[in-house]
Enzyme design. Structure first.
Site, PDB file in Angstrom:
ATOM      1  N   ALA A   1       0.911  -1.022   0.089  1.00 45.81           N
ATOM      2  CA  ALA A   1       0.158   0.019  -0.117  1.00 45.81           C
ATOM      3  C   ALA A   1       0.842   1.203  -0.107  1.00 45.81           C
ATOM      4  O   ALA A   1       2.084   1.107   0.112  1.00 45.81           O
ATOM      5  CB  ALA A   1      -0.919   0.175   1.235  1.00 45.81           C
ATOM      6  N   SER A   2       0.101   2.395   0.133  1.00 47.45           N
ATOM      7  CA  SER A   2       0.896   3.663  -0.167  1.00 47.45           C
ATOM      8  C   SER A   2       1.888   3.982   1.197  1.00 47.45           C
ATOM      9  O   SER A   2       2.741   4.439   0.998  1.00 47.45           O
ATOM     10  CB  SER A   2       0.063   4.838  -0.328  1.00 47.45           C
ATOM     11  OG  SER A   2      -1.132   5.038   0.512  1.00 47.45           O
TER      12      SER A   2
ATOM     13  N   GLN B   1       3.616  -2.032   3.764  1.00 45.68           N
ATOM     14  CA  GLN B   1       3.629  -3.277   3.131  1.00 45.68           C
ATOM     15  C   GLN B   1       2.966  -4.390   4.156  1.00 45.68           C
ATOM     16  O   GLN B   1       3.373  -4.318   5.186  1.00 45.68           O
ATOM     17  CB  GLN B   1       5.110  -3.551   2.525  1.00 45.68           C
ATOM     18  CG  GLN B   1       5.031  -4.540   1.486  1.00 45.68           C
ATOM     19  CD  GLN B   1       6.268  -4.559   0.739  1.00 45.68           C
ATOM     20  OE1 GLN B   1       6.338  -3.450  -0.242  1.00 45.68           O
ATOM     21  NE2 GLN B   1       7.255  -5.084   0.932  1.00 45.68           N
ATOM     22  N   VAL B   2       2.439  -5.621   3.560  1.00 43.55           N
ATOM     23  CA  VAL B   2       2.025  -6.530   4.250  1.00 43.55           C
ATOM     24  C   VAL B   2       2.530  -7.942   4.179  1.00 43.55           C
ATOM     25  O   VAL B   2       2.676  -8.440   2.990  1.00 43.55           O
ATOM     26  CB  VAL B   2       0.098  -6.464   4.404  1.00 43.55           C
ATOM     27  CG1 VAL B   2      -0.224  -7.650   5.259  1.00 43.55           C
ATOM     28  CG2 VAL B   2      -0.129  -5.151   4.462  1.00 43.55           C
TER      29      VAL B   2
ATOM     30  N   LYS C   1       2.167  -5.555   9.200  1.00 41.98           N
ATOM     31  CA  LYS C   1       2.061  -4.484   8.328  1.00 41.98           C
ATOM     32  C   LYS C   1       3.284  -3.571   8.829  1.00 41.98           C
ATOM     33  O   LYS C   1       3.726  -3.348  10.062  1.00 41.98           O
ATOM     34  CB  LYS C   1       0.837  -3.373   8.851  1.00 41.98           C
ATOM     35  CG  LYS C   1      -0.495  -3.726   8.278  1.00 41.98           C
ATOM     36  CD  LYS C   1      -1.723  -3.107   8.456  1.00 41.98           C
ATOM     37  CE  LYS C   1      -1.480  -1.901   7.678  1.00 41.98           C
ATOM     38  NZ  LYS C   1      -3.033  -1.092   7.987  1.00 41.98           N
TER      39      LYS C   1
ATOM     40  N   ASP D   1     -14.312   2.634   7.011  1.00 41.88           N
ATOM     41  CA  ASP D   1     -14.043   2.312   5.660  1.00 41.88           C
ATOM     42  C   ASP D   1     -14.441   0.902   5.380  1.00 41.88           C
ATOM     43  O   ASP D   1     -13.543  -0.079   5.202  1.00 41.88           O
ATOM     44  CB  ASP D   1     -12.458   2.228   5.558  1.00 41.88           C
ATOM     45  CG  ASP D   1     -11.812   2.127   4.197  1.00 41.88           C
ATOM     46  OD1 ASP D   1     -12.590   2.379   3.449  1.00 41.88           O
ATOM     47  OD2 ASP D   1     -10.607   1.954   4.250  1.00 41.88           O
TER      48      ASP D   1
END
Length: 556
Positions: free
Chosen positions: A134-135, A138-139, A153, A287
């Site tokens: 992701a911006s 990272q996962v 994460k 979300d």
């Protein structure tokens, strides 16, 4: 205000991308204002394929190319339906965190640095292939020493410095941008503050961890909603480790149906869980798109990703209830009063124009069955009115509305026949439940009494401050476009009336004292004088009434 020297390189990169996608007019304005290093845009023309794109498409591509900070900003802006038109929103929601992965060795080094332990001390297995990039982070998948499966994460290296640099550049040029967007109901400074707060919170995984712990407490006794466990002992600002959810993403509808699970029931569970968060706790997952909800079984769902949380207080819920009731009564005057109570109406708002359009919209939707109404469509229409008439809504209400729109879309993917009835009934039920709840009535009464006592307590201090200002002769009166002749006439009329009233009162009091005298019968002259006084009082009173009536007629 000029761009700091250490940000010049990044500013030039941003400027070049903006020019590439046809936003050179922004850079020209910044050059003119002297906010940064001059960028030559005179010979820069976007390519033909870019020229043929809409503004929304060009903005999305520009943000995508500018990298993680701007992708995240675009995603946050895509929730601000009170600021942007629907076509712009439709493009910004397409922004995805499909960014390049960074080296896993770097990620492992960050984990060890943040936790103070070696990877081998924490995990029995660590999958070096990231499952998502992701911006912000990272996962990875991993297994703890006790055998529990977890996801990790890890924040991108130097992402905090990059975001802070980009935010500083934006703040430096915000004055120039504000001039460009002056026709929109957007306060650039306020919007940047909100974006900064959101981004900086997302840079600290401790916030997300606390949100998840609180959400788990809300659903601790629920069989329908599961919240993953957060391993706080390993969680830091840049690393978050939580229980891995083994289920089907809500976005994978085909697989859910293959399992033979009742999708209507799953949709009902999701809506009920959201309403409980809002009405019972005032704290909700903000979300709720299908990628952040897992289906564990036909009768249980699980939430992940707690970076975006909404909070709503009783005052906001009360406002919603009042607004909905006023709309159901077709009472636009009441709607305006409710908006005024929360300071939503700008001094430049065309009240009559707003009333007219709102009344038209209410009549349009009033007779449509709830089964055929889309909450998202109605809220988008309301936001369009609010943008047009410069009506500003509280941020928590905007977050709530955005979440409801997302939730409705998610529910419709599961149940195409899903209608607004369930959510509407819940709001109405909550309103009447709140109105008749003795505890709520007692709390509201207590709050009102406390407000009154606080005002009374502060009153002497406020009076003292006013007297100090008067004593120092710091009182300034601003008078604009006053017709002095009219003021003089008013003062003359007022002075004449006051004088006559004082004379009338004096004669009545004097005559009354004479009549009340015990020697009145022995002196007939004094008696006739008192009677004459009352007669004169009658005449003066009659004249005074006639004068007041004449003034009122003249005003009309």
């Amino acid at each position: 205000m000029r761009i700091s020297y250490r940000h010049i390189k990044r500013y030039k990169e941003i400027a070049q991308v903006m020019v590439k996608y046809g936003f050179s007019f922004i850079i020209e304005r910044i050059n003119k204002e002297g906010s940064g290093s001059k960028i030559d845009v005179s010979s820069s023309e976007p390519k033909d394929d870019i020229k043929n794109m809409t503004s929304g498409q060009r903005l999305r591509l520009a943000l995508q190319e500018l990298g993680p900070t701007y992708i995240k900003m675009g995603q946050i802006l895509s929730t601000r339906r009170d600021l942007l038109d629907q076509d712009m929103i439709d493009e910004l929601v397409k922004l995805r965190d499909d960014v390049e992965t960074f080296d896993t060795d770097v990620a492992m080094a960050i984990i060890e640095e943040e936790t103070g332990r070696n990877i081998e001390e924490i995990f029995s297995e660590f999958d070096k292939e990231p499952i998502a990039a992701a911006s912000i982070g990272q996962v990875y998948n991993a297994v703890l020493k006790d055998g529990e499966k977890v996801v990790i994460k890890v924040q991108r290296p130097y992402i905090e410095e990059t975001i802070k640099s980009d935010l500083e550049i934006l703040k430096r040029v915000s004055g120039s941008i504000q001039d460009i967007i002056k026709d929109y109901n957007i306060d650039m400074k306020e919007m940047l503050e909100e974006l900064s707060s959101q981004l900086l919170r997302e840079l600290d995984y401790n916030f997300e961890a606390v949100n998840a712990v609180k959400m788990k407490r809300i659903f601790q006794n629920s069989d329908e909603v599961y919240i993953p466990e957060i391993h706080m002992e390993y969680t830091t600002k840049r690393v978050l480790i939580m229980e891995r959810i083994e289920g089907i993403k809500l976005s994978d509808i085909d697989l859910i149906r293959e399992k033979g699970w009742d999708t209507k029931k799953i949709a009902h569970i999701g809506v009920k869980a959201f309403l409980r968060q809002v009405f019972d706790f005032g704290f909700f997952h903000a979300d709720q798109h299908p990628g952040n909800i897992f289906v564990l079984s036909e009768s249980q769902i699980a939430y992940i990703d707690f970076g975006m949380i909404g909070m709503v207080d009783n005052r906001t819920l009360n406002f919603l209830n009042k607004f909905a009731l006023a709309a159901s009564e077709k009472n636009v005057d009441k709607i305006v009063r409710v908006l005024t109570e929360i300071d939503a109406i700008d001094e430049e708002t065309d009240i009559e124009g707003f009333k007219g359009e709102m009344l038209y919209m209410i009549h349009y939707y009033y007779d449509i069955p709830l089964e055929r109404i889309s909450i998202g469509t109605v809220l988008n229409e309301i936001f369009r009115f609010f943008r047009k008439y410069k009506i500003t809504m509280p941020p928590q209400l905007i977050t709530l509305a955005k979440t409801i729109i997302t939730l409705e879309g998610t529910a419709r993917t599961l149940d195409p026949e899903f209608s607004a009835r369930e959510i509407s009934k819940a709001f109405i039920k909550n309103y009447y439940k709140s109105r008749i709840n003795p505890k709520n009535i007692a709390m509201e009464t207590k709050g009102n009494i406390e407000d009154i006592l606080l005002d009374l307590k502060n009153l002497p201090k406020q009076i003292k401050n006013v007297l100090k200002i008067i004593e120092k002769n710091n009182v300034k009166i601003s008078v604009e476009e006053v017709k002095m002749t009219r003021i003089e006439d008013c003062l003359k009329e007022l002075t004449t009336q006051m004088t006559m009233a004082l004379v009338l009162a004096s004669i009545i009091v004097g005559s009354s004292l004479i009549i009340a005298s015990p020697n009145i019968e022995s002196n007939m002259g004094i008696k006739y004088m008192a009677i004459a006084g009352f007669f004169i009082s009658f005449i003066i009173g009659l004249i005074l009434v006639i004068e007041i009536v004449k003034v009122k007629i003249k005003k009309r």
